[in-house]
Structures are given as structure tokens and as C-alpha cells.
Design a protein around this motif. Structure first.
Motif, PDB file in Angstrom:
ATOM      1  N   ARG A 216       9.130  -7.931   7.041  1.00 19.78           N
ATOM      2  CA  ARG A 216      10.031  -7.311   8.017  1.00 19.78           C
ATOM      3  C   ARG A 216       9.661  -5.850   8.253  1.00 19.78           C
ATOM      4  O   ARG A 216       9.602  -5.397   9.390  1.00 19.78           O
ATOM      5  N   THR A 217       9.430  -5.111   7.188  1.00 24.02           N
ATOM      6  CA  THR A 217       9.100  -3.686   7.265  1.00 24.02           C
ATOM      7  C   THR A 217       8.066  -3.361   6.203  1.00 24.02           C
ATOM      8  O   THR A 217       7.868  -4.135   5.265  1.00 24.02           O
ATOM      9  N   PRO A 218       7.437  -2.191   6.308  1.00 23.91           N
ATOM     10  CA  PRO A 218       6.519  -1.808   5.233  1.00 23.91           C
ATOM     11  C   PRO A 218       7.291  -1.441   3.974  1.00 23.91           C
ATOM     12  O   PRO A 218       8.483  -1.116   4.027  1.00 23.91           O
ATOM     13  N   ILE A 219       6.601  -1.483   2.842  1.00 16.43           N
ATOM     14  CA  ILE A 219       7.199  -1.041   1.587  1.00 16.43           C
ATOM     15  C   ILE A 219       7.393   0.462   1.684  1.00 16.43           C
ATOM     16  O   ILE A 219       6.555   1.170   2.254  1.00 16.43           O
ATOM     17  N   ASP A 220       8.472   0.958   1.167  1.00 19.98           N
ATOM     18  CA  ASP A 220       8.803   2.385   1.249  1.00 19.98           C
ATOM     19  C   ASP A 220       7.703   3.213   0.590  1.00 19.98           C
ATOM     20  O   ASP A 220       7.445   3.102  -0.611  1.00 19.98           O
ATOM     21  N   SER A 221       7.053   4.053   1.388  1.00 22.26           N
ATOM     22  CA  SER A 221       5.928   4.852   0.889  1.00 22.26           C
ATOM     23  C   SER A 221       6.369   5.952  -0.070  1.00 22.26           C
ATOM     24  O   SER A 221       5.536   6.563  -0.737  1.00 22.26           O
ATOM     25  N   ARG A 222       7.659   6.199  -0.187  1.00 25.63           N
ATOM     26  CA  ARG A 222       8.163   7.206  -1.120  1.00 25.63           C
ATOM     27  C   ARG A 222       8.208   6.687  -2.558  1.00 25.63           C
ATOM     28  O   ARG A 222       8.384   7.476  -3.479  1.00 25.63           O
ATOM     29  N   LEU A 223       8.047   5.378  -2.739  1.00 30.58           N
ATOM     30  CA  LEU A 223       8.064   4.813  -4.089  1.00 30.58           C
ATOM     31  C   LEU A 223       6.896   5.344  -4.898  1.00 30.58           C
ATOM     32  O   LEU A 223       5.767   5.440  -4.404  1.00 30.58           O
ATOM     33  N   ARG A 224       7.146   5.687  -6.125  1.00 27.37           N
ATOM     34  CA  ARG A 224       6.107   6.148  -7.042  1.00 27.37           C
ATOM     35  C   ARG A 224       6.054   5.158  -8.208  1.00 27.37           C
ATOM     36  O   ARG A 224       6.615   5.387  -9.265  1.00 27.37           O
ATOM     37  N   LEU A 225       5.362   4.044  -7.963  1.00 28.33           N
ATOM     38  CA  LEU A 225       5.223   3.000  -8.974  1.00 28.33           C
ATOM     39  C   LEU A 225       3.989   3.286  -9.814  1.00 28.33           C
ATOM     40  O   LEU A 225       2.960   3.710  -9.289  1.00 28.33           O
ATOM     41  N   LYS A 226       4.098   3.044 -11.105  1.00 26.12           N
ATOM     42  CA  LYS A 226       2.923   3.208 -11.964  1.00 26.12           C
ATOM     43  C   LYS A 226       1.855   2.221 -11.510  1.00 26.12           C
ATOM     44  O   LYS A 226       2.161   1.092 -11.114  1.00 26.12           O
ATOM     45  N   ALA A 227       0.611   2.649 -11.551  1.00 27.67           N
ATOM     46  CA  ALA A 227      -0.500   1.807 -11.109  1.00 27.67           C
ATOM     47  C   ALA A 227      -0.556   0.524 -11.943  1.00 27.67           C
ATOM     48  O   ALA A 227      -0.376   0.547 -13.151  1.00 27.67           O
ATOM     49  N   CYS A 228      -0.783  -0.565 -11.249  1.00 25.78           N
ATOM     50  CA  CYS A 228      -0.814  -1.875 -11.897  1.00 25.78           C
ATOM     51  C   CYS A 228      -2.215  -2.465 -11.764  1.00 25.78           C
ATOM     52  O   CYS A 228      -2.756  -2.539 -10.661  1.00 25.78           O
ATOM     53  N   PRO A 229      -2.815  -2.916 -12.866  1.00 21.73           N
ATOM     54  CA  PRO A 229      -4.152  -3.499 -12.778  1.00 21.73           C
ATOM     55  C   PRO A 229      -4.158  -4.871 -12.096  1.00 21.73           C
ATOM     56  O   PRO A 229      -5.143  -5.248 -11.477  1.00 21.73           O
ATOM     57  N   MET A 230      -3.036  -5.617 -12.188  1.00 22.80           N
ATOM     58  CA  MET A 230      -2.990  -6.957 -11.597  1.00 22.80           C
ATOM     59  C   MET A 230      -1.598  -7.224 -11.042  1.00 22.80           C
ATOM     60  O   MET A 230      -0.663  -7.473 -11.794  1.00 22.80           O
TER      61      MET A 230
END
Length: 169
Positions: A41-55
Motif C-alpha cells: 500500500r505504501t513504502p516502509i517508513d524511512s524514519r525507522l532505524r532498524l538494526k541491520a539484519c543479515p537475513m
């Protein structure tokens, strides 16, 4: 650890998940582009600061394909991305129910009516007599005051003067 090493460790940039890459992965998983029927529906909120995920793992939230679950197990985080449902996914009954105003069903049991509450299955049956505390249409819930009980019990109206206990329909 020396204060200089602590400052160096704190100054090191923390790696965050690339949100644009997640958007591309979600669109590829859905098989449709963002904003298109069947796509995100919409893009993921670019303000999110998620820890980098390898998988990152992607899956449908339900069989209705109404949202995509984007998850990471280490570090642990999870997102739900809503999907634009195709018009054919809405059943005609649902479309009619949305268009028509709700119709209030006529009560079969009214406040003060004597009521026989029944429950049973193959091999046994139990009944109690009581008085309706409220009113309900067939299939609706109501409270029934029975002798010997401190509080009214909940029943489901079956027909005029008859109710059953929830779970014994």
C-alpha cells in the motif's frame, strides 16, 4: 578499557537496515509494485532505524494476503506491510454488507420474559428457568437471572422464551 577506546567505540557508526532495499524486497515478494493492486500500500517508513539484519524473512500475515510480514531473528524485529487487496478479493456478501445500513433484528426475548435456559448434548440435557434481564434477537446474547445464582448468567436467545448457554448452540 581506556577512555579513548570507549569514545572510539561510541563514535563508530551503527549499521541500520536499508529501508529502500526492504521496499524492493516486499514488492518482489508481492509480485506487484507499490501502490498497485496486490502490491504494498505504501513504502516502509524511512524514519525507522532498524538494526541491520543479515537475513530478512518475508511471509504473508494470513491466507487472505492482506499484509506482508518482514522479520529478522537476530537482531529481533518485525514489520507488517499492508497490501492493496484486489477488488475480486472482496466477496459480494461483504460488499453488500458494507453498502447496506445495519438492520436491527426484532428481539425474540424481551426484558422480564420468562426464559428456559437449555444446555446439553447426546445423552444428557439440563434446563433452568429464569427471567430475562435484557432483550436479544435470535442468536443474540442476553443476561438471564436464575434462582439461586448471585449474578445473572449469559445466554444466547434461540426463540421466544428459550435460550442456551454460550458454547452449547
Amino acid at each position: 578499557m581506556t577512555p579513548l577506546l570507549i569514545l572510539a567505540a561510541l563514535a563508530a557508526p551503527m549499521a541500520f537496515q536499508d529501508i529502500d532495499a526492504l521496499d524492493r524486497a516486499v514488492a518482489a515478494f508481492a509480485g506487484k509494485s507499490q501502490g498497485a493492486e496486490g502490491g504494498p500500500r505504501t513504502p516502509i517508513d524511512s524514519r525507522l532505524r532498524l538494526k541491520a539484519c543479515p537475513m530478512v524473512s518475508l511471509s504473508w500475515r494470513t491466507d487472505a494476503h492482506d499484509a506482508i510480514v518482514v522479520a529478522c531473528t537476530g537482531p529481533e524485529w518485525r514489520l507488517f506491510v499492508p497490501v492493496i487487496r484486489p477488488a475480486s478479493a472482496t466477496t459480494p456478501a461483504v460488499a453488500i454488507a458494507r453498502a447496506a445500513p445495519p438492520v436491527k433484528a426484532e428481539p425474540v426475548i424481551r426484558r422480564g420474559d420468562p426464559v428456559v435456559v437449555e444446555a446439553g448434548s447426546d445423552g444428557f440435557a439440563i434446563t433452568r428457568e429464569g427471567v430475562a434481564v435484557g432483550e436479544a434477537p435470535a442468536g443474540g446474547r442476553l443476561l438471564i437471572r436464575v434462582d439461586g445464582a448471585a449474578q445473572p448468567i449469559q445466554g444466547i436467545a434461540v426463540s421466544a422464551g428459550r435460550a442456551t448457554l454460550p458454547g452449547w448452540e
